[in-house]
Design a protein around this motif. Sequence first.
Motif, PDB file in Angstrom:
ATOM      1  N   ALA A  72       0.865  -1.173   0.000  1.00 51.91           N
ATOM      2  CA  ALA A  72       0.000   0.000   0.000  1.00 51.91           C
ATOM      3  C   ALA A  72       0.907   1.230   0.000  1.00 51.91           C
ATOM      4  CB  ALA A  72      -0.907   0.001   1.228  1.00 51.91           C
ATOM      5  N   ARG A  73       0.442   2.294  -0.618  1.00 51.81           N
ATOM      6  CA  ARG A  73       1.260   3.501  -0.711  1.00 51.81           C
ATOM      7  C   ARG A  73       1.086   4.427   0.487  1.00 51.81           C
ATOM      8  NH1 ARG A  73      -0.833   3.561  -6.796  1.00 51.81           N
ATOM      9  NH2 ARG A  73      -2.654   3.038  -5.555  1.00 51.81           N
ATOM     10  N   SER A  74       0.083   4.109   1.330  1.00 49.97           N
ATOM     11  CA  SER A  74      -0.148   4.926   2.525  1.00 49.97           C
ATOM     12  C   SER A  74      -0.890   4.088   3.559  1.00 49.97           C
ATOM     13  CB  SER A  74      -0.983   6.164   2.181  1.00 49.97           C
ATOM     14  OG  SER A  74      -2.309   5.775   1.823  1.00 49.97           O
ATOM     15  N   ARG A  75      -0.879   4.568   4.773  1.00 46.09           N
ATOM     16  CA  ARG A  75      -1.649   3.894   5.828  1.00 46.09           C
ATOM     17  C   ARG A  75      -3.143   4.002   5.547  1.00 46.09           C
ATOM     18  NH1 ARG A  75       1.793   5.186  11.379  1.00 46.09           N
ATOM     19  NH2 ARG A  75       3.714   4.220  10.618  1.00 46.09           N
ATOM     20  N   ALA A  76      -3.552   5.089   4.929  1.00 44.47           N
ATOM     21  CA  ALA A  76      -4.966   5.246   4.559  1.00 44.47           C
ATOM     22  C   ALA A  76      -5.381   4.160   3.562  1.00 44.47           C
ATOM     23  CB  ALA A  76      -5.218   6.634   3.983  1.00 44.47           C
ATOM     24  N   ASP A  92     -11.980 -10.924   9.342  1.00 48.17           N
ATOM     25  CA  ASP A  92     -10.886 -10.264  10.042  1.00 48.17           C
ATOM     26  C   ASP A  92      -9.811 -11.265  10.473  1.00 48.17           C
ATOM     27  OD1 ASP A  92      -9.536  -8.192  11.657  1.00 48.17           O
ATOM     28  OD2 ASP A  92     -10.232  -9.431  13.321  1.00 48.17           O
ATOM     29  N   ASN A  93      -8.557 -10.874  10.241  1.00 44.78           N
ATOM     30  CA  ASN A  93      -7.412 -11.637  10.751  1.00 44.78           C
ATOM     31  C   ASN A  93      -6.359 -10.677  11.292  1.00 44.78           C
ATOM     32  OD1 ASN A  93      -5.924 -13.950  11.344  1.00 44.78           O
ATOM     33  ND2 ASN A  93      -4.790 -13.808   9.430  1.00 44.78           N
ATOM     34  N   GLY A  94      -6.771  -9.447  11.604  1.00 38.20           N
ATOM     35  CA  GLY A  94      -5.864  -8.448  12.148  1.00 38.20           C
ATOM     36  C   GLY A  94      -6.206  -7.072  11.624  1.00 38.20           C
ATOM     37  N   LYS A  95      -6.837  -6.276  12.465  1.00 38.00           N
ATOM     38  CA  LYS A  95      -7.260  -4.932  12.071  1.00 38.00           C
ATOM     39  C   LYS A  95      -6.059  -4.064  11.709  1.00 38.00           C
ATOM     40  CE  LYS A  95     -11.457  -4.930  14.921  1.00 38.00           C
ATOM     41  NZ  LYS A  95     -12.118  -5.766  13.996  1.00 38.00           N
ATOM     42  N   PRO A  96      -6.270  -2.987  10.953  1.00 39.67           N
ATOM     43  CA  PRO A  96      -5.170  -2.101  10.589  1.00 39.67           C
ATOM     44  C   PRO A  96      -4.458  -1.555  11.822  1.00 39.67           C
ATOM     45  CG  PRO A  96      -7.138  -1.540   9.339  1.00 39.67           C
ATOM     46  CD  PRO A  96      -7.545  -2.536  10.380  1.00 39.67           C
ATOM     47  N   GLY A  97      -3.138  -1.530  11.752  1.00 33.05           N
ATOM     48  CA  GLY A  97      -2.363  -0.976  12.848  1.00 33.05           C
ATOM     49  C   GLY A  97      -0.884  -1.249  12.689  1.00 33.05           C
ATOM     50  N   LEU A  98      -0.121  -0.618  13.565  1.00 32.07           N
ATOM     51  CA  LEU A  98       1.324  -0.831  13.578  1.00 32.07           C
ATOM     52  C   LEU A  98       1.646  -2.227  14.086  1.00 32.07           C
ATOM     53  CD1 LEU A  98       2.539   2.608  14.958  1.00 32.07           C
ATOM     54  CD2 LEU A  98       3.038   1.648  12.699  1.00 32.07           C
ATOM     55  N   HIS A 101       6.688  -5.238  16.140  1.00 33.22           N
ATOM     56  CA  HIS A 101       7.492  -6.453  16.311  1.00 33.22           C
ATOM     57  C   HIS A 101       8.083  -6.910  14.982  1.00 33.22           C
ATOM     58  CE1 HIS A 101       3.262  -7.505  15.760  1.00 33.22           C
ATOM     59  NE2 HIS A 101       3.651  -8.602  15.149  1.00 33.22           N
ATOM     60  N   TYR A 102       7.534  -6.422  13.845  1.00 33.42           N
ATOM     61  CA  TYR A 102       8.118  -6.680  12.530  1.00 33.42           C
ATOM     62  C   TYR A 102       9.135  -5.591  12.198  1.00 33.42           C
ATOM     63  CZ  TYR A 102       4.196  -9.902  11.686  1.00 33.42           C
ATOM     64  OH  TYR A 102       3.278 -10.912  11.750  1.00 33.42           O
ATOM     65  N   HIS A 103       8.704  -4.334  12.346  1.00 34.35           N
ATOM     66  CA  HIS A 103       9.528  -3.167  12.038  1.00 34.35           C
ATOM     67  C   HIS A 103       8.791  -1.956  12.613  1.00 34.35           C
ATOM     68  CE1 HIS A 103      11.216   0.135   9.646  1.00 34.35           C
ATOM     69  NE2 HIS A 103      12.292  -0.622   9.579  1.00 34.35           N
ATOM     70  N   PRO A 104       9.500  -0.936  13.091  1.00 34.45           N
ATOM     71  CA  PRO A 104       8.818   0.218  13.705  1.00 34.45           C
ATOM     72  C   PRO A 104       7.776   0.900  12.817  1.00 34.45           C
ATOM     73  CG  PRO A 104      11.167   0.314  14.148  1.00 34.45           C
ATOM     74  CD  PRO A 104      10.950  -0.835  13.181  1.00 34.45           C
ATOM     75  N   ASP A 105       7.958   0.882  11.489  1.00 36.12           N
ATOM     76  CA  ASP A 105       7.017   1.549  10.587  1.00 36.12           C
ATOM     77  C   ASP A 105       6.080   0.591   9.859  1.00 36.12           C
ATOM     78  OD1 ASP A 105       7.969   4.179  11.073  1.00 36.12           O
ATOM     79  OD2 ASP A 105       9.673   3.790   9.738  1.00 36.12           O
ATOM     80  N   ALA A 121      -2.549  -6.099   3.443  1.00 38.96           N
ATOM     81  CA  ALA A 121      -2.050  -4.868   2.837  1.00 38.96           C
ATOM     82  C   ALA A 121      -1.095  -4.258   3.847  1.00 38.96           C
ATOM     83  CB  ALA A 121      -3.178  -3.900   2.514  1.00 38.96           C
ATOM     84  N   VAL A 122       0.065  -3.784   3.370  1.00 37.27           N
ATOM     85  CA  VAL A 122       1.084  -3.247   4.276  1.00 37.27           C
ATOM     86  C   VAL A 122       1.708  -1.987   3.692  1.00 37.27           C
ATOM     87  CG1 VAL A 122       2.882  -4.768   3.318  1.00 37.27           C
ATOM     88  CG2 VAL A 122       3.161  -3.805   5.619  1.00 37.27           C
ATOM     89  N   CYS A 123       1.976  -1.033   4.572  1.00 38.18           N
ATOM     90  CA  CYS A 123       2.669   0.191   4.224  1.00 38.18           C
ATOM     91  C   CYS A 123       3.885   0.296   5.135  1.00 38.18           C
ATOM     92  CB  CYS A 123       1.756   1.400   4.426  1.00 38.18           C
ATOM     93  SG  CYS A 123       2.564   2.964   4.093  1.00 38.18           S
ATOM     94  N   HIS A 124       5.051   0.573   4.554  1.00 37.98           N
ATOM     95  CA  HIS A 124       6.286   0.685   5.323  1.00 37.98           C
ATOM     96  C   HIS A 124       6.710   2.141   5.521  1.00 37.98           C
ATOM     97  CE1 HIS A 124       7.086  -3.637   5.281  1.00 37.98           C
ATOM     98  NE2 HIS A 124       6.653  -3.626   4.044  1.00 37.98           N
ATOM     99  N   ALA A 125       5.907   3.093   5.041  1.00 38.62           N
ATOM    100  CA  ALA A 125       6.259   4.505   5.171  1.00 38.62           C
ATOM    101  C   ALA A 125       6.056   4.972   6.617  1.00 38.62           C
ATOM    102  CB  ALA A 125       5.403   5.337   4.221  1.00 38.62           C
ATOM    103  N   PRO A 126       6.916   5.847   7.090  1.00 39.77           N
ATOM    104  CA  PRO A 126       6.720   6.385   8.432  1.00 39.77           C
ATOM    105  C   PRO A 126       5.397   7.132   8.538  1.00 39.77           C
ATOM    106  CG  PRO A 126       8.881   7.009   7.551  1.00 39.77           C
ATOM    107  CD  PRO A 126       8.102   6.371   6.425  1.00 39.77           C
ATOM    108  N   GLY A 127       4.779   7.060   9.719  1.00 37.31           N
ATOM    109  CA  GLY A 127       3.479   7.670   9.964  1.00 37.31           C
ATOM    110  C   GLY A 127       3.507   9.145   9.864  1.00 37.31           C
TER     111      GLY A 127
END
Length: 127
Positions: A72-76, A92-98, A101-105, A121-127
């Motif tokens: 994903a290009r953004s957390r949104a 559901d298997n895990g609501k959106p969130g940080l 334990h994988y990586h800070p972002d 769906a995953v975004c690695h960009a800082p919040g």
Amino acid sequence: MIDHTGIPVADFDRAQSFYDKAFAPLGASLLMMVPLEHTGGVKVGGYGRERPVFWLHETAEAGPGRHYAFSARSRAEVDAFYEAAIAAGGRDNGKPGLRPHYHPDYYGAFVFDPDGNNIEAVCHAPG
């Protein structure tokens, strides 16, 4: 390193309906259907943004146990993916969130598709 991948689905039309809705927030769509004369009558279609990279093929041997994460290009976009996937019949298997334990972002969301595959769906960009 992965150029493209795919999963078996029990009911192509049901899976297509789910993925059409779940992938829309990520900017991905069904880009190609392989002609039935090239697949022995099996429905095969590819999703992506610019080219097909995630393929569905209909088979009686579908089932759970697979995990696929989509960028994903953004957390949104992660949030919108999750909402669209749940509305399309995902579980559901895990609501959106940080997930620090994988990586800070690492910001992700997880759903089970109609065949029980764990789709993320995953975004690695800082919040």
